[in-house]
Design an enzyme around this catalytic site. Structure first.
Site, PDB file in Angstrom:
ATOM      1  N   GLU A   1       0.817  -1.211   0.000  1.00 25.75           N
ATOM      2  CA  GLU A   1       0.000   0.000   0.000  1.00 25.75           C
ATOM      3  C   GLU A   1       0.855   1.267   0.000  1.00 25.75           C
ATOM      4  O   GLU A   1       0.513   2.265  -0.621  1.00 25.75           O
ATOM      5  CB  GLU A   1      -0.899  -0.016   1.242  1.00 25.75           C
ATOM      6  CG  GLU A   1      -1.972   1.034   1.195  1.00 25.75           C
ATOM      7  CD  GLU A   1      -2.932   0.902   2.362  1.00 25.75           C
ATOM      8  OE1 GLU A   1      -3.653   1.864   2.605  1.00 25.75           O
ATOM      9  OE2 GLU A   1      -2.944  -0.142   3.018  1.00 25.75           O
TER      10      GLU A   1
ATOM     11  N   GLY B   1       4.657   0.962   0.002  1.00 24.24           N
ATOM     12  CA  GLY B   1       6.031   0.758  -0.438  1.00 24.24           C
ATOM     13  C   GLY B   1       6.203  -0.152  -1.632  1.00 24.24           C
ATOM     14  O   GLY B   1       5.324  -0.926  -1.991  1.00 24.24           O
TER      15      GLY B   1
ATOM     16  N   THR C   1       8.998  -3.012  -2.940  1.00 21.61           N
ATOM     17  CA  THR C   1      10.089  -3.823  -2.413  1.00 21.61           C
ATOM     18  C   THR C   1      11.022  -4.226  -3.543  1.00 21.61           C
ATOM     19  O   THR C   1      10.573  -4.665  -4.610  1.00 21.61           O
ATOM     20  CB  THR C   1       9.546  -5.073  -1.702  1.00 21.61           C
ATOM     21  OG1 THR C   1       8.697  -4.636  -0.647  1.00 21.61           O
ATOM     22  CG2 THR C   1      10.670  -5.906  -1.125  1.00 21.61           C
TER      23      THR C   1
ATOM     24  N   ASP D   1      -3.089  -7.071  12.506  1.00 20.04           N
ATOM     25  CA  ASP D   1      -3.357  -7.241  11.061  1.00 20.04           C
ATOM     26  C   ASP D   1      -2.890  -8.613  10.575  1.00 20.04           C
ATOM     27  O   ASP D   1      -2.266  -8.726   9.526  1.00 20.04           O
ATOM     28  CB  ASP D   1      -2.667  -6.130  10.272  1.00 20.04           C
ATOM     29  CG  ASP D   1      -3.192  -6.020   8.833  1.00 20.04           C
ATOM     30  OD1 ASP D   1      -4.352  -6.416   8.603  1.00 20.04           O
ATOM     31  OD2 ASP D   1      -2.450  -5.545   7.969  1.00 20.04           O
TER      32      ASP D   1
ATOM     33  N   ASP E   1      -2.260   4.265  -9.328  1.00 18.77           N
ATOM     34  CA  ASP E   1      -0.901   4.821  -9.298  1.00 18.77           C
ATOM     35  C   ASP E   1       0.118   3.723  -9.625  1.00 18.77           C
ATOM     36  O   ASP E   1       0.780   3.182  -8.749  1.00 18.77           O
ATOM     37  CB  ASP E   1      -0.632   5.420  -7.907  1.00 18.77           C
ATOM     38  CG  ASP E   1       0.727   6.089  -7.802  1.00 18.77           C
ATOM     39  OD1 ASP E   1       1.344   6.344  -8.851  1.00 18.77           O
ATOM     40  OD2 ASP E   1       1.183   6.337  -6.672  1.00 18.77           O
TER      41      ASP E   1
ATOM     42  N   GLU F   1     -10.470 -19.570 -25.269  1.00 20.74           N
ATOM     43  CA  GLU F   1     -10.437 -18.122 -25.480  1.00 20.74           C
ATOM     44  C   GLU F   1      -9.821 -17.418 -24.269  1.00 20.74           C
ATOM     45  O   GLU F   1      -9.027 -16.475 -24.408  1.00 20.74           O
ATOM     46  CB  GLU F   1     -11.852 -17.599 -25.729  1.00 20.74           C
ATOM     47  CG  GLU F   1     -12.431 -18.071 -27.058  1.00 20.74           C
ATOM     48  CD  GLU F   1     -13.905 -17.736 -27.209  1.00 20.74           C
ATOM     49  OE1 GLU F   1     -14.321 -17.463 -28.354  1.00 20.74           O
ATOM     50  OE2 GLU F   1     -14.633 -17.746 -26.192  1.00 20.74           O
TER      51      GLU F   1
END
Length: 539
Positions: free
Chosen positions: A74, A76, A78, A188, A414, A461
């Site tokens: 989000e 950085g 690496t 997290d 971005d 396809e």
């Protein structure tokens, strides 16, 4: 702060210095009118932001050489990083200061470094070597984890069993226990925050991301809503929590490891939050009837909605299922679980490809309209849109989007990670905003994949269209896409199935921290008002 050490296919080909990529031009197609490079330099008048308290140094190039890009998070990017003196291969997470838009963002980076320095060396936690800070970025040099993501390793194995899930769970909970013992709450825990050290079968699984972790003292309560939505404990949504939330998140991972989907799932964020509050665990779907009672008992103990009655990390490690791993069933949990685990990374490739197709088929009028919108939003006329310009511009043009969602859109568009959008990146974002309401665009994208004009996207396809995006396991990937999108199970994708995929909600693996911070805080207040947060949780 993103997958700091992951090595995707083809990363080794990326080369050392980063140069702007020349846009690919396909045969028989018009040149892309949006591939214009602009001056990306930072204005000299910008105030200098200081993030780290005691960095190792200022010039990372004195000791380390940065090479190929390995992955993006989000904040950085690496890179492969080589110690000039020893030749050792490491990873360097470079965090652009332009991406640190608020004091909270800055504090997250600062605290991540302090926590990684504070925690003792542990075989299942990535080691931070050095930290550097210059005018443009913060650089965190850490050990390189080349073994890939947790789910990818599981999918690559031919045989996936309850015993394998038990080994992974024990490692994750040992990390939780060590953090809690040293006064750190992770906040997290999710599968993509764990990578294998190398490609060997015996490789250690390592926690790589402490971007949302905090120091805590016994009895201290926290109110800030952070984390990833599907892994959040009920008390996080109620904004009154402690370290017990990490055991809940580890319990969600265990549930996913055993059956391939999250325990609390819905298409909307409100639905997810309400499912978490209800805390009803489904043990009926395949493969749960084949899973041992011991494993299910541990899942219940870790996903107890009452944090006072939830198992502690030590109690989890003492549970019979983890104490007797060698006795855990070694019966294959089936291809269904592996297929589900693989679909998570697959769907994004398909959707992104479809978005590119839509962008290429914009009409002249639409392209002119987007160009006009870009010029009006670009208030300082530097041919770039920063976050504030994008936010104001979207509101001005009638897109009433919360700040958190603007940030998600900006980060998704971005492509070069410099914190601003050039015209080409803005075109992609504009297409994303328009695609949901414009079936004509979806029909054009569908027609791109439906090459024989049969009215369906068939396996051949799909394979041909996605050839450039697929790795070595392309057959598994193609089959996983068909399985996930083909809801009527006729072996091909109809227009309605394709449109449903394009309009589906947030990928539960990739929700950003800003999303959870702002969106879920307002959602928590809404649920409090309508009484949902006062309801009794039952299992």
């Amino acid at each position: 702060m993103g997958n700091c050490c992951v090595t995707p296919n083809g990363a080794a080909d990326a080369g050392g210095g980063k140069k702007p990529k020349e846009p690919k031009q396909k045969k028989g197609k018009k040149p892309n009118p949006f591939s214009i490079e602009y001056n990306r330099s930072t204005p000299a008048s910008a105030p200098r932001l200081v993030v780290l308290r005691e960095p190792t140094g200022r010039d990372i190039a004195e000791r380390y050489e940065l090479g190929a890009e390995l992955g993006r998070g989000e904040f950085g990017v690496t890179y492969l990083c080589t110690d000039r003196a020893s030749g050792e291969a490491l990873a360097c997470k470079s965090i652009s200061k332009k991406k640190l838009r608020t004091p909270v963002d800055v504090e997250d980076v600062r605290r991540e470094v302090e926590i990684m320095r504070h925690l003792p060396k542990h075989p299942n936690i990535v080691t931070l070597r050095d930290t550097y800070e210059d005018d443009n970025a913060v650089h965190l040099v850490m050990e390189l984890c080349e073994g890939g993501e947790l789910f990818d390793r599981i999918v690559a194995r031919g045989h996936y069993t309850e015993r394998a899930a038990a080994l992974v769970t024990r490692t994750i909970v040992e990390v939780v226990q060590m953090c809690h013992k040293h006064g750190v709450m992770h906040r997290d825990l999710k599968p993509e925050n764990f990578l294998f050290a190398n490609k060997k079968e015996s490789a250690a699984l390592k926690a790589i991301d402490f971007g949302l972790s905090v120091f805590f003292t016994p009895g201290e309560r926290f109110t800030e809503i952070v984390g990833s939505p599907y892994y959040m404990a009920p008390e996080v949504l109620k904004r009154n929590y402690g370290p017990e939330v990490d055991v809940w998140s580890a319990g969600v991972i265990l549930y996913i490891l055993l059956c391939g989907v999250p325990p609390f799932w819905a298409e909307s964020e409100q639905g997810v939050a309400q499912a978490i509050i209800r805390s009803v665990i489904d043990f009926k779907r395949d493969p749960w009837p084949r899973v041992s009672d011991n494993a299910k008992d541990l899942v219940r103990g870790m996903l107890n909605p009452d944090p006072k009655r939830r198992l502690t990390a030590q109690q989890v490690l003492d549970h019979p299922w983890l104490q007797n791993i060698k006795k855990a069933p070694n019966v294959n949990l089936g291809e269904t679980v592996k297929a589900r685990l693989q679909q998570f990374s697959v769907m994004n490739k398909f959707k992104k490809h479809a978005l590119r197709v839509i962008a290429e088929h914009l009409s002249v009028e639409e392209a002119a309209d987007i160009k006009d919108m870009f010029e009006k939003m670009d208030l300082n006329k530097d041919q770039m849109l920063n976050f504030d310009e994008l936010k104001l511009g979207l509101h001005k043009f009638g897109h009433q989007i919360p700040d958190a969602d603007v940030q998600i859109l900006m980060e998704a568009a971005d492509a070069d990670g410099n914190g601003s959008l050039d015209y080409g990146e803005f075109v992609t974002l504009s297409v994303h905003l328009r695609k949901i309401g414009n079936d004509e665009h979806l029909h054009k994208a569908f027609a791109y994949f439906d090459r024989n004009q049969s009215g369906y996207i068939e396996i051949d396809e799909l394979r041909e269209s996605l050839a450039d995006d697929l790795g070595q396991n392309h057959e598994e990937v193609i089959n996983a896409i068909i399985r996930d999108v083909d809801t009527d199970k006729d072996g091909k994708i109809s227009y309605d199935e394709f449109a449903a995929m394009m309009k589906a909600g947030t990928d539960w693996r990739k929700a950003s921290r800003q999303y959870s911070r702002e969106r879920f805080t307002s959602l928590s207040l809404k649920l409090q008002k309508d009484g949902s947060l006062q309801m009794e949780s039952t299992q």
